[in-house]
Design a protein around this motif. Sequence first.
Motif, PDB file in Angstrom:
ATOM      1  N   ASP A 183       0.846  -1.198   0.000  1.00 52.15           N
ATOM      2  CA  ASP A 183       0.000   0.000   0.000  1.00 52.15           C
ATOM      3  C   ASP A 183       0.885   1.252   0.000  1.00 52.15           C
ATOM      4  O   ASP A 183       1.898   1.322   0.687  1.00 52.15           O
ATOM      5  N   GLU A 184       0.482   2.256  -0.746  1.00 49.35           N
ATOM      6  CA  GLU A 184       1.287   3.466  -0.887  1.00 49.35           C
ATOM      7  C   GLU A 184       1.016   4.494   0.205  1.00 49.35           C
ATOM      8  O   GLU A 184       1.796   5.437   0.369  1.00 49.35           O
ATOM      9  N   GLU A 185      -0.089   4.353   0.935  1.00 46.21           N
ATOM     10  CA  GLU A 185      -0.459   5.345   1.933  1.00 46.21           C
ATOM     11  C   GLU A 185       0.226   5.058   3.273  1.00 46.21           C
ATOM     12  O   GLU A 185       0.115   3.963   3.820  1.00 46.21           O
ATOM     13  N   LEU A 186       0.916   6.066   3.818  1.00 41.54           N
ATOM     14  CA  LEU A 186       1.621   5.911   5.092  1.00 41.54           C
ATOM     15  C   LEU A 186       0.666   5.509   6.210  1.00 41.54           C
ATOM     16  O   LEU A 186       1.013   4.702   7.083  1.00 41.54           O
ATOM     17  N   TYR A 187      -0.539   6.071   6.197  1.00 41.50           N
ATOM     18  CA  TYR A 187      -1.564   5.761   7.204  1.00 41.50           C
ATOM     19  C   TYR A 187      -1.853   4.262   7.241  1.00 41.50           C
ATOM     20  O   TYR A 187      -2.000   3.666   8.316  1.00 41.50           O
ATOM     21  N   VAL A 188      -1.881   3.646   6.071  1.00 40.76           N
ATOM     22  CA  VAL A 188      -2.132   2.209   5.970  1.00 40.76           C
ATOM     23  C   VAL A 188      -0.869   1.427   6.296  1.00 40.76           C
ATOM     24  O   VAL A 188      -0.907   0.424   7.032  1.00 40.76           O
ATOM     25  N   LYS A 189       0.261   1.867   5.786  1.00 43.54           N
ATOM     26  CA  LYS A 189       1.518   1.148   6.000  1.00 43.54           C
ATOM     27  C   LYS A 189       1.854   1.028   7.490  1.00 43.54           C
ATOM     28  O   LYS A 189       2.322  -0.018   7.948  1.00 43.54           O
ATOM     29  N   LYS A 190       1.625   2.102   8.236  1.00 46.17           N
ATOM     30  CA  LYS A 190       1.899   2.065   9.677  1.00 46.17           C
ATOM     31  C   LYS A 190       1.057   0.996  10.360  1.00 46.17           C
ATOM     32  O   LYS A 190       1.539   0.268  11.236  1.00 46.17           O
ATOM     33  N   SER A 191      -0.208   0.903   9.946  1.00 48.34           N
ATOM     34  CA  SER A 191      -1.097  -0.088  10.550  1.00 48.34           C
ATOM     35  C   SER A 191      -0.653  -1.507  10.225  1.00 48.34           C
ATOM     36  O   SER A 191      -0.645  -2.381  11.103  1.00 48.34           O
ATOM     37  N   VAL A 192      -0.285  -1.751   8.977  1.00 46.50           N
ATOM     38  CA  VAL A 192       0.163  -3.091   8.581  1.00 46.50           C
ATOM     39  C   VAL A 192       1.427  -3.476   9.360  1.00 46.50           C
ATOM     40  O   VAL A 192       1.553  -4.604   9.858  1.00 46.50           O
ATOM     41  N   ALA A 193       2.359  -2.540   9.483  1.00 47.11           N
ATOM     42  CA  ALA A 193       3.582  -2.804  10.243  1.00 47.11           C
ATOM     43  C   ALA A 193       3.262  -3.095  11.710  1.00 47.11           C
ATOM     44  O   ALA A 193       3.838  -4.014  12.312  1.00 47.11           O
ATOM     45  N   ASN A 194       2.347  -2.338  12.295  1.00 45.44           N
ATOM     46  CA  ASN A 194       1.974  -2.571  13.695  1.00 45.44           C
ATOM     47  C   ASN A 194       1.247  -3.898  13.865  1.00 45.44           C
ATOM     48  O   ASN A 194       1.400  -4.577  14.882  1.00 45.44           O
ATOM     49  N   HIS A 195       0.443  -4.259  12.883  1.00 48.08           N
ATOM     50  CA  HIS A 195      -0.251  -5.549  12.908  1.00 48.08           C
ATOM     51  C   HIS A 195       0.781  -6.689  12.902  1.00 48.08           C
ATOM     52  O   HIS A 195       0.691  -7.631  13.705  1.00 48.08           O
ATOM     53  N   LEU A 196       1.762  -6.592  12.038  1.00 51.51           N
ATOM     54  CA  LEU A 196       2.819  -7.605  11.970  1.00 51.51           C
ATOM     55  C   LEU A 196       3.641  -7.632  13.257  1.00 51.51           C
ATOM     56  O   LEU A 196       4.021  -8.702  13.739  1.00 51.51           O
ATOM     57  N   ASN A 197       3.904  -6.457  13.802  1.00 55.64           N
ATOM     58  CA  ASN A 197       4.639  -6.377  15.067  1.00 55.64           C
ATOM     59  C   ASN A 197       3.857  -7.059  16.183  1.00 55.64           C
ATOM     60  O   ASN A 197       4.429  -7.754  17.031  1.00 55.64           O
ATOM     61  N   ASP A 198       2.535  -6.885  16.173  1.00 53.87           N
ATOM     62  CA  ASP A 198       1.689  -7.598  17.134  1.00 53.87           C
ATOM     63  C   ASP A 198       1.867  -9.109  16.994  1.00 53.87           C
ATOM     64  O   ASP A 198       2.029  -9.825  17.988  1.00 53.87           O
ATOM     65  N   ILE A 199       1.825  -9.587  15.765  1.00 50.97           N
ATOM     66  CA  ILE A 199       1.960 -11.022  15.510  1.00 50.97           C
ATOM     67  C   ILE A 199       3.299 -11.541  16.032  1.00 50.97           C
ATOM     68  O   ILE A 199       3.383 -12.631  16.600  1.00 50.97           O
ATOM     69  N   SER A 200       4.339 -10.737  15.859  1.00 48.48           N
ATOM     70  CA  SER A 200       5.683 -11.181  16.244  1.00 48.48           C
ATOM     71  C   SER A 200       5.803 -11.454  17.737  1.00 48.48           C
ATOM     72  O   SER A 200       6.675 -12.212  18.173  1.00 48.48           O
ATOM     73  N   LYS A 201       4.942 -10.847  18.542  1.00 48.70           N
ATOM     74  CA  LYS A 201       5.022 -11.019  19.996  1.00 48.70           C
ATOM     75  C   LYS A 201       4.577 -12.416  20.431  1.00 48.70           C
ATOM     76  O   LYS A 201       4.958 -12.867  21.513  1.00 48.70           O
ATOM     77  N   ASP A 202       3.779 -13.058  19.598  1.00 51.37           N
ATOM     78  CA  ASP A 202       3.286 -14.397  19.938  1.00 51.37           C
ATOM     79  C   ASP A 202       3.692 -15.465  18.932  1.00 51.37           C
ATOM     80  O   ASP A 202       3.760 -16.640  19.274  1.00 51.37           O
ATOM     81  N   ASN A 203       3.937 -15.049  17.694  1.00 45.98           N
ATOM     82  CA  ASN A 203       4.236 -15.992  16.607  1.00 45.98           C
ATOM     83  C   ASN A 203       5.376 -15.448  15.746  1.00 45.98           C
ATOM     84  O   ASN A 203       5.200 -15.158  14.561  1.00 45.98           O
ATOM     85  N   THR A 204       6.543 -15.328  16.367  1.00 48.53           N
ATOM     86  CA  THR A 204       7.684 -14.706  15.699  1.00 48.53           C
ATOM     87  C   THR A 204       8.056 -15.425  14.409  1.00 48.53           C
ATOM     88  O   THR A 204       8.233 -14.795  13.361  1.00 48.53           O
ATOM     89  N   ALA A 205       8.180 -16.728  14.471  1.00 51.20           N
ATOM     90  CA  ALA A 205       8.623 -17.495  13.299  1.00 51.20           C
ATOM     91  C   ALA A 205       7.647 -17.339  12.142  1.00 51.20           C
ATOM     92  O   ALA A 205       8.064 -17.172  10.987  1.00 51.20           O
ATOM     93  N   TYR A 206       6.358 -17.349  12.442  1.00 56.69           N
ATOM     94  CA  TYR A 206       5.364 -17.201  11.383  1.00 56.69           C
ATOM     95  C   TYR A 206       5.450 -15.819  10.743  1.00 56.69           C
ATOM     96  O   TYR A 206       5.423 -15.689   9.515  1.00 56.69           O
ATOM     97  N   MET A 207       5.567 -14.789  11.563  1.00 53.66           N
ATOM     98  CA  MET A 207       5.630 -13.431  11.023  1.00 53.66           C
ATOM     99  C   MET A 207       6.853 -13.261  10.128  1.00 53.66           C
ATOM    100  O   MET A 207       6.764 -12.687   9.030  1.00 53.66           O
ATOM    101  N   LEU A 208       7.992 -13.760  10.562  1.00 52.54           N
ATOM    102  CA  LEU A 208       9.204 -13.629   9.758  1.00 52.54           C
ATOM    103  C   LEU A 208       9.101 -14.422   8.460  1.00 52.54           C
ATOM    104  O   LEU A 208       9.544 -13.971   7.401  1.00 52.54           O
ATOM    105  N   GLN A 209       8.510 -15.586   8.529  1.00 49.18           N
ATOM    106  CA  GLN A 209       8.315 -16.391   7.313  1.00 49.18           C
ATOM    107  C   GLN A 209       7.442 -15.640   6.309  1.00 49.18           C
ATOM    108  O   GLN A 209       7.707 -15.663   5.104  1.00 49.18           O
ATOM    109  N   LEU A 210       6.412 -14.965   6.824  1.00 55.47           N
ATOM    110  CA  LEU A 210       5.511 -14.221   5.949  1.00 55.47           C
ATOM    111  C   LEU A 210       6.231 -13.079   5.261  1.00 55.47           C
ATOM    112  O   LEU A 210       6.175 -12.949   4.032  1.00 55.47           O
ATOM    113  N   VAL A 211       6.917 -12.237   6.013  1.00 57.48           N
ATOM    114  CA  VAL A 211       7.530 -11.048   5.408  1.00 57.48           C
ATOM    115  C   VAL A 211       8.724 -11.416   4.531  1.00 57.48           C
ATOM    116  O   VAL A 211       9.046 -10.682   3.589  1.00 57.48           O
TER     117      VAL A 211
END
Length: 360
Positions: A183-211
């Motif tokens: 997504d090109e919009e910073l407003y959206v990009k920040k949310s996606v990054a924070n969503h992934l950061n949330d995932i990393s707190k409980d499912n680190t390996a899965y989040m890293l595999q995804l990105v």
Amino acid sequence: MDPLKEMFNKKFYQHFATGFASADKNFNKEAFVKDVTENMEGLSLNGRLRNTAIVLKKYLPANYQQSVEIMFRAAPLLNTGYTALVLPDFVALYGKDHFDLSMEALKHFTAFGSSEFAIREFLKTDLVKTLAVLNEWAEDKSQHVRRLASEGSRPRLPWSFKLEQIIKNPTLTTGILEKLKADEELYVKKSVANHLNDISKDNTAYMLQLVKSWDKNNPHTSWIIKHAIRTLIKKGDKDSLAIFNFEKNVKVRLDKLKLSAAVIRLGEALQFEFQLTSEKNTPQKLVIDYAIHYSKSSGELSKKVFKLKEITLLPGQQVQIIKKQLFRDLTTRKHYKGKHLIEIIVNGKVLGSKTFSLVL
């Protein structure tokens, strides 16, 4: 007293009621203002938000659809921002039995403030059905709606309850993230990054595999990934460091760490400087952070890591870094007198520290 709760004050309610009176000729402006402000002094920010939605229902038609139609007309006449969350909160409270209309309402109201908290009530009630809607919204032309798809389904959204089913199975939101990864919009990009950061707190390996499966050559995707792994980078997680080829085995010497003062007053800035020297015969890609260990009211220390810069240090190269940190109270942080600590961190590794004191 919480200064933020004063967003919901008598002046606000008068403006709010005027907007609804313009949208509905039967809306009793004076009675609403008197009712909603009667016992508001003891209520917190979120308490006032919820109370507004509850009182509003008393002054709108009993028919939910008619109430929503009035809110649609009133929304452009009201203040935008946090106080606009009253409308989504109304939907969350009273719209569970009207799913399609409520989804339409939350989609519309999110542009005035955000429906991120309200949509979670529907995720809690019917996860599968609500996630299907969010997957559609992830492709919407409005950045507000696309952002809602990501933010509303975050596993650990601040100021809200956890979405335990998504924490247990993070693949539930993969479709949303895949659609928003460039997504090109910073407003959206920040949310996606924070969503992934949330995932990393409980499912680190899965989040890293995804990105790792995403195209880092796309600048928008690269930005999202870098911000998504920021917490892991600060901890020196080697798999995260490898994604952008940051040095996993750092060989850097810290010299001449100096503070501008051993004691500072609240409202002043502390300047610190230091020198880094490469002790490796190959270039090192580095993430330089610093941490402040703030004194709490109990005297214990609470650590907060701040990003400083990214550099590539050539063999034998030296770099001098100077930074100022302002110490003043914020709505998100209150300072306490006493001993504080500053640390210099390179690729998650603490290279050195200094203590100083804060006086009020």
